[in-house]
Design a protein around this motif. Structure first.
Motif, PDB file in Angstrom:
ATOM      1  N   LEU A 334      11.339  21.711 -17.481  1.00  0.00           N
ATOM      2  CA  LEU A 334      11.664  20.820 -16.367  1.00  0.00           C
ATOM      3  C   LEU A 334      12.154  21.616 -15.159  1.00  0.00           C
ATOM      4  N   GLY A 335      12.896  22.661 -15.432  1.00  0.00           N
ATOM      5  CA  GLY A 335      13.367  23.514 -14.336  1.00  0.00           C
ATOM      6  C   GLY A 335      12.214  24.167 -13.587  1.00  0.00           C
ATOM      7  N   VAL A 336      11.195  24.627 -14.326  1.00  0.00           N
ATOM      8  CA  VAL A 336      10.020  25.224 -13.680  1.00  0.00           C
ATOM      9  C   VAL A 336       9.332  24.210 -12.766  1.00  0.00           C
ATOM     10  N   PHE A 337       9.214  22.972 -13.231  1.00  0.00           N
ATOM     11  CA  PHE A 337       8.537  21.940 -12.422  1.00  0.00           C
ATOM     12  C   PHE A 337       9.316  21.637 -11.147  1.00  0.00           C
ATOM     13  N   PHE A 338      10.600  21.362 -11.286  1.00  0.00           N
ATOM     14  CA  PHE A 338      11.373  20.924 -10.128  1.00  0.00           C
ATOM     15  C   PHE A 338      11.670  22.049  -9.137  1.00  0.00           C
ATOM     16  N   LEU A 339      11.616  23.286  -9.604  1.00  0.00           N
ATOM     17  CA  LEU A 339      11.929  24.422  -8.733  1.00  0.00           C
ATOM     18  C   LEU A 339      10.703  25.257  -8.399  1.00  0.00           C
ATOM     19  N   HIS A 340       9.514  24.722  -8.623  1.00  0.00           N
ATOM     20  CA  HIS A 340       8.297  25.517  -8.468  1.00  0.00           C
ATOM     21  C   HIS A 340       8.101  26.049  -7.051  1.00  0.00           C
ATOM     22  N   ASP A 341       8.665  25.363  -6.044  1.00  0.00           N
ATOM     23  CA  ASP A 341       8.447  25.774  -4.657  1.00  0.00           C
ATOM     24  C   ASP A 341       9.462  26.811  -4.195  1.00  0.00           C
ATOM     25  N   ARG A 342      10.274  27.309  -5.121  1.00  0.00           N
ATOM     26  CA  ARG A 342      11.285  28.318  -4.760  1.00  0.00           C
ATOM     27  C   ARG A 342      10.758  29.747  -4.883  1.00  0.00           C
ATOM     28  N   GLY A 343       9.498  29.907  -5.237  1.00  0.00           N
ATOM     29  CA  GLY A 343       8.922  31.242  -5.285  1.00  0.00           C
ATOM     30  C   GLY A 343       8.849  31.829  -6.687  1.00  0.00           C
ATOM     31  N   GLN A 344       8.391  33.070  -6.747  1.00  0.00           N
ATOM     32  CA  GLN A 344       8.131  33.722  -8.020  1.00  0.00           C
ATOM     33  C   GLN A 344       9.390  33.957  -8.854  1.00  0.00           C
TER      34      GLN A 344
END
Length: 446
Positions: A334-344
């Motif tokens: 869930l963290g990957v989905f919600f924070l995907h626009d924060r970069g690599q």
């Protein structure tokens, strides 16, 4: 396969621990065949085949999901036939040997998949067949764990074998990255022209598989069978499979509950690795080289974590290890989905953390079942384990593909691969919920 019900808690003499050399030889099969999972299915070929050279990104990602799902359904159909035959004939090692050689040949044949849309389905077809043979081979490999472990140390042995696979994946990735993929001109004059760096790597994978599985076949031998072997067809195999499930339900219902739960969460675990590299490439902008570096570090983390969790498995029991791992994976996904626009940095931290929990859950699932297998039934039970797992193995690929499509419909974005992680999380959560009621007492089902 016999018609007698399985005892809920089989009583048998405790065998002495196997020599360390035999355990290592058994684990070398995991080391040797790891390029199929790490290099081909996860970090290199899957990224190559979903690249722009083969078509639009969403099209190639969904094509990979479709082919993976079809391969899973085929495994579910043929696993009962092959699993039962290995158990009846006692030719577990012999079957594992020819299956390993076939995997090596299929891996090397990926050399012929050139970067062109016309080769998309050829590559996916070979990839699918290789994954089918790999799953069937795993049934035989898993059943051999009773040859090298006892119920007191099966968690450590299982974790060691799984950890060896991850560590083998590191070495394979680094050899290929520094030998062929990273240099402008690699070994033997290989360059990236016409995808030759990736294609040549597939030949190396085939050689790797043949070479490093030799110790397994030198150390482990088939168990002789004195009774005649009865030929059983497909229809009869499924009739016997149904009888096995019925007997399991009568004598050990929580074994059936575990098989159902593990079918769900193992599919989700496979999805994490099967589509992780695709997410890294399509969502977080990782180059092929970045994906390989990530894969190498991820395998270090996964290998060490799995080996260490093997000791935890023998200490607190495999169910707790699985529960801890699944809860962590759901939250991190869930963290990957919600924070995907924060970069690599998001994928490097949360994605890397996810790799630390996939291996322990897989290894503990194997040891959980190995602790309650009656004498002489390892191939049969692990065949059922594979069948129940692969019977729904289309769920994670389908959930990933549908989530990608749903994301495109909702957001209107051209690239919504990051939505796919929600599909994987959903499968993991379903497996977690089904596992919670499964009873465990003294590391045995009751």
């Amino acid at each position: 396969m016999t018609n007698a019900p399985y005892p809920a808690s089989p009583v048998r003499p405790v065998p002495p621990p196997s020599p360390r050399r035999k355990v290592v030889s058994w684990a070398m099969w995991d080391w040797g065949t790891q390029p199929l999972n790490t290099v081909i299915i996860t970090f290199v070929f899957s990224v190559y085949i979903t690249g722009k050279a083969f078509g639009p990104e969403n099209v190639t990602a969904q094509a990979l999901a479709l082919s993976t799902g079809i391969a899973g359904l085929i495994v579910a159909l043929i696993a009962p036939v092959l699993g039962q035959r290995s158990d009846r004939t006692g030719r577990t090692v012999s079957n594992l040997r020819w299956q390993t050689w076939l995997i090596a040949a299929l891996a090397a044949s990926l050399f012929f998949v050139r970067p062109d849309p016309a080769f998309l389905w050829l590559g996916l077809g070979i990839l699918g067949v290789a994954s089918i043979i790999g799953e069937i081979a795993n049934v035989n490999y898993y059943s051999l764990i009773e040859e090298v472990s006892t119920k007191d140390n099966v968690g450590r042995v299982s974790g060691f074998g799984w950890g060896m696979g991850y560590l083998g994946g590191i070495v394979a990735l680094l050899v290929l990255y520094f030998g062929f993929i990273s240099p402008e001109v690699g070994l033997f004059g290989v360059t990236d022209a016409d995808g030759l760096d990736i294609r040549a790597s597939m030949i190396v994978c085939g050689i790797w598989i043949l070479l490093f599985t030799i110790p397994t076949f030198l150390a482990l031998k088939d168990r002789p069978r004195t009774a005649p072997v009865e030929s059983v067809g497909i229809v009869e195999s499924y009739r016997l499979l149904g009888r096995s499930i019925k007997n399991l339900w009568r004598s050990s219902p929580h074994t059936v509950f575990f098989l159902a739960a593990s079918a769900l969460f193992r599919d989700g675990l496979s999805g994490v690795f099967a589509f992780g590299a695709v997410l890294a490439s399509l969502t977080f902008g990782f180059s092929p080289g970045d994906v390989i570096i990530f894969g190498a570090v991820a395998n270090v983390v996964a290998g060490i974590s799995t080996i260490l969790f093997g000791y935890v498995d023998d200490w607190i029991g495999p169910k707790k290890v699985i529960l801890i791992s699944l809860v962590a994976l759901v939250l991190l996904g869930l963290g990957v989905f919600f924070l995907h626009d924060r970069g690599q940095i998001v994928f490097w931290t949360l994605g890397m953390a996810m790799t630390a929990f996939v291996g322990p859950a897989q290894s503990a699932s194997r040891s959980f079942l190995a602790r309650v297998i009656p004498d002489g039934k390892a191939g049969e039970i692990f065949g059922l384990y594979a069948t129940t797992g692969r019977a729904i193995s289309f769920l994670a690929p389908a959930a990933f593909g549908l989530a990608v499509g749903l994301g495109a419909a909702i957001t209107g974005e051209e690239n919504t691969a990051y939505w796919g992680i929600l599909g994987i999380v959903l499968i993991l959560l379903a497996g977690l919920l089904v596992l919670i009621p499964v009873k465990e007492q003294g590391h045995n089902f009751t």
